[in-house]
Design a protein around this motif. Structure first.
Motif, PDB file in Angstrom:
ATOM      1  N   SER A  83      28.781  51.686  82.743  1.00  0.00           N
ATOM      2  CA  SER A  83      27.886  52.826  82.981  1.00  0.00           C
ATOM      3  C   SER A  83      26.427  52.413  82.841  1.00  0.00           C
ATOM      4  N   SER A  90      31.125  60.469  90.383  1.00  0.00           N
ATOM      5  CA  SER A  90      32.272  61.340  90.647  1.00  0.00           C
ATOM      6  C   SER A  90      33.444  60.990  89.736  1.00  0.00           C
ATOM      7  N   LEU A 106      33.381  59.454  86.723  1.00  0.00           N
ATOM      8  CA  LEU A 106      33.086  59.817  85.344  1.00  0.00           C
ATOM      9  C   LEU A 106      33.162  61.328  85.136  1.00  0.00           C
ATOM     10  N   PHE A 107      32.727  62.087  86.139  1.00  0.00           N
ATOM     11  CA  PHE A 107      32.811  63.547  86.049  1.00  0.00           C
ATOM     12  C   PHE A 107      34.271  63.998  86.074  1.00  0.00           C
ATOM     13  N   ARG A 108      35.074  63.358  86.913  1.00  0.00           N
ATOM     14  CA  ARG A 108      36.473  63.758  87.055  1.00  0.00           C
ATOM     15  C   ARG A 108      37.272  63.481  85.781  1.00  0.00           C
ATOM     16  N   VAL A 109      36.975  62.351  85.125  1.00  0.00           N
ATOM     17  CA  VAL A 109      37.718  62.025  83.893  1.00  0.00           C
ATOM     18  C   VAL A 109      37.027  62.573  82.654  1.00  0.00           C
ATOM     19  N   ARG A 110      35.941  63.327  82.850  1.00  0.00           N
ATOM     20  CA  ARG A 110      35.208  63.985  81.763  1.00  0.00           C
ATOM     21  C   ARG A 110      34.651  62.991  80.745  1.00  0.00           C
ATOM     22  N   ALA A 111      34.185  61.865  81.256  1.00  0.00           N
ATOM     23  CA  ALA A 111      33.539  60.875  80.387  1.00  0.00           C
ATOM     24  C   ALA A 111      32.055  61.230  80.302  1.00  0.00           C
ATOM     25  N   TRP A 112      31.756  62.282  79.547  1.00  0.00           N
ATOM     26  CA  TRP A 112      30.409  62.852  79.554  1.00  0.00           C
ATOM     27  C   TRP A 112      29.384  61.884  78.979  1.00  0.00           C
ATOM     28  N   SER A 113      29.736  61.151  77.935  1.00  0.00           N
ATOM     29  CA  SER A 113      28.765  60.224  77.340  1.00  0.00           C
ATOM     30  C   SER A 113      28.420  59.107  78.313  1.00  0.00           C
ATOM     31  N   LEU A 129      28.636  59.291  81.607  1.00  0.00           N
ATOM     32  CA  LEU A 129      27.887  59.904  82.703  1.00  0.00           C
ATOM     33  C   LEU A 129      26.429  60.121  82.310  1.00  0.00           C
TER      34      LEU A 129
END
Length: 643
Positions: free
Chosen positions: A148, A403, A405-412, A414
């Protein structure tokens, strides 16, 4: 002789070269050179150097790498991100030169000599750092920057290049300030769109459109081998030069062109830092460039080695890259590293050995000595369009990463990607890479600083088995009192049920042993991860789960004993042992008994030498049940089950 072949690979592969591969390697080298020469001429503008220095960077470092490198496909030479970082340094140092000549402007020759000296000095610094990383076997560092962080920096740097080259593509005059931020440059472009040079913009955007359409066609018709072999950048340069010459764009429409550039061989000179330049700026930029160049080069080398079933050594690659830059710096080159685009082309052309890179160097040499005069009418906007096409390719992966990172909810992750990208654009490229490296290292340190421990409970299916409780803790009033053997009276309320955690193929019900923490240590303890052991044990004592916020009320009953299952702890260093002894002594002061189960021989020896038993830690137990049986003789302990 074997050692020489190891450290100088060309001594090993050249005498045994299969002549049947010669035609393929020559073809691959020619195809790469058709991309390398235009890129070298284009990327030199990113460094604020004359185009000839881009060819120097594609010449000497690539030749040295061809002799020392272990990758058959890595294309050494100027690279977009490294060129941006070099140009940022050169541009930042030029303000000192302009200040020294104020209120006059330095002569062009002085500016050129100063800029090339700065670029060669940072190439030397980068080469030394890279060589040192290889010698001291730091080849693993390419995996230390998170994906990231790296994607955020690459995206930010690509946007910065896109902004800078857009001004040239549109034919806008240069900014008066020597030192400006990408944000200010973007505002300058947007506020001066009325001054766009129509003819420059037309031919530059036309070249960019041609490159994009040709790239789309190559991706769409991958089975057309003749199309895949078209050297798009070379075709664009030839066509743009012919159009400019025939239409007399420079004479009739004032389109800025390549002009006359002397093509001569570089001269040997040991790089020296100019008097007006601060050494620490060279050093810091050298480290930054090394980090980016090493990461990209080693990743590319590994990828194509894996695809073609041969081995590369990261440490030897670092040595080769370092020596290439050190030698190149003495011949006017700025930092050179591997290029993903050219390496991909080399792989598509089925290169069989490092000879393809040496063939590319030969063609660069011919271009340097004989072809530059024919580029006199080449519009500079077309070179900028080539760079814009390259950075658009760098940006193509960013939407997919966002997309995912958003889909797997890896907010940190992202947030990290977007934050570093924004900092690179608003502040500077150096700020972006500095944040990427620092944040990644902090994340590595943080995660290695946390010892991997799990709270265990007894299985209701088998009294001799213990499994992770996975954060399920007992609630007051919901308990089933059991002895160590699982026999006792049921005082559980009707609404309570057995806890369970998914392990293995079926569902395993797990019971918490009331008053006892059974903690499994899953890794060796050393100074870095043992420091947090005490705090994590305290959290487990209070809440039974590290995920519970400290503001919550304690959920666990008072701890009367602790059992450490050391099945995963194969070693412990002196610092960690001292920390563990202090933890055991503190438990002793609280009248909490401590037992260690399944202690391996090396750790047992250290326990004995350190006096663990005298501190209150018993460690002669073959399994958890033995430890619990020992504690049963001293304490009345029950088992709690809860939903």
């Amino acid at each position: 002789m074997r050692r020489i072949r190891y450290y100088v690979p060309i001594v090993g592969w050249l005498p045994n070269y299969n002549l049947g591969n010669l035609a393929t390697d020559v073809k691959a080298g020619f195809m790469v050179a058709c991309l390398l020469v235009p890129q070298a001429l284009s990327y030199s503008s990113l460094t604020h150097l004359r185009p000839v220095y881009g060819l120097y960077t594609a010449l000497v470092p690539a030749l040295v790498y061809g002799m020392l490198g272990t990758s058959r496909h890595l294309s050494m030479g100027p690279e977009a991100l490294v060129s941006v970082l070099t140009g940022t340094l050169v541009k930042g140092q030029l303000k000192h030169l302009f200040a020294a000549y104020s209120p006059n402007t330095p002569p062009d020759d002085t500016i050129d000599q100063f800029s090339s000296a700065v670029a060669s000095a940072v190439a030397l610094a980068s080469g030394i750092f890279t060589f040192a990383l290889g010698v001291f076997r730091f080849g693993f560092l390419d995996s230390m920057i998170s994906e990231s962080s790296l994607r955020g920096f690459i995206s930010g740097a690509a946007i910065v290049v896109l902004i800078g080259q857009s001004r040239i593509v549109l034919g806008l005059p240069a900014l008066s300030s020597v030192h400006t931020t990408p944000w200010n440059e973007l505002k300058y472009i947007l506020s001066n769109l009325s001054q766009v040079h129509a003819m420059t913009a037309a031919i530059s955007l036309g070249a960019l459109l041609f490159l994009r359409v040709l790239r789309f066609a190559k991706n769409r018709f991958k089975s057309a081998r003749w199309l895949q072999g078209v050297p798009d950048t070379l075709v664009v340069i030839i066509l743009a030069t012919l159009v400019s010459w025939l239409a007399k764009l420079y004479e009739r429409h004032s389109v800025r062109v390549f002009g006359h550039v002397d093509g001569e061989l570089p001269h040997f000179a040991i790089p020296k830092i100019p008097a007006l330049v601060d050494t620490k700026d060279i050093v810091s930029s050298g480290i930054t460039i090394t980090m980016i160049g090493v990461v990209e080069s080693v990743i590319v080398a590994r990828e194509y080695a894996s695809r073609n079933h041969y081995a590369v050594s990261s440490n030897r690659e670092l040595v080769a890259l370092g020596v290439s830059n050190v030698v190149g710096s003495a011949f006017g080159a700025y930092p050179a590293f591997g290029s993903l685009a050219r390496s991909k082309l080399n792989d598509r052309a089925n290169a069989r050995s490092q000879l393809s890179g040496i063939v590319s160097v030969t063609i660069v040499l011919v271009s340097l000595l004989h072809l530059l005069p024919y580029l006199y009418h080449l519009p500079l906007g077309v070179l900028a369009a080539i760079i814009v096409d390259a950075v658009i390719s760098l940006l193509e992966a960013t939407p997919r990463s966002v997309s995912f990172l958003f889909r797997v909810r890896a907010w940190s992750d992202l947030f990290l990607l977007l934050f570093i990208c924004a900092c690179s654009v608003v502040a500077s490229v150096e700020t972006g890479i500095l944040l990427a490296v620092v944040i990644s290292l902090v994340m590595v340190i943080k995660r290695s600083n946390m010892p991997r421990i799990k709270l265990l409970g007894r299985s209701t299916d088998n009294d001799h088995e213990f499994h992770p409780i996975d954060g399920i803790v007992p609630q007051q009033g919901l308990s089933r009192h059991l002895s160590f053997n699982g026999i006792g009276e049921d005082s559980r309320t009707p609404e309570s049920n057995d806890t369970s955690s998914d392990e293995g193929e079926g569902e395993t019900h797990v019971q918490h042993v009331e008053g006892v923490l059974i903690v499994r240590v899953d890794e060796p303890l050393y100074f870095a991860n043992a420091g947090q052991l005490h705090a994590r044990l305290n959290r487990l004592e209070l809440y039974g789960d590290m995920r519970v916020h400290p503001s919550e009320d304690p959920r666990m009953k008072p701890t009367r004993a602790v059992v450490f299952d050391l099945i995963g702890m194969s070693d412990i260093d002196g610092s960690a042992l001292e920390i563990l002894l202090n933890i055991v002594r503190e438990y002793g002061r609280r009248q909490v008994r401590v037992a260690f189960a399944r202690v391996c021989e090396p750790v047992r020896d250290r326990f004995e030498i350190s006096g663990m038993a005298s501190a209150g830690g018993e460690y002669g137990f073959s399994d958890i049940n033995d430890a619990l049986a020992y504690l049963e003789r001293h304490l009345t302990i029950s088992v709690v089950t809860q939903e």
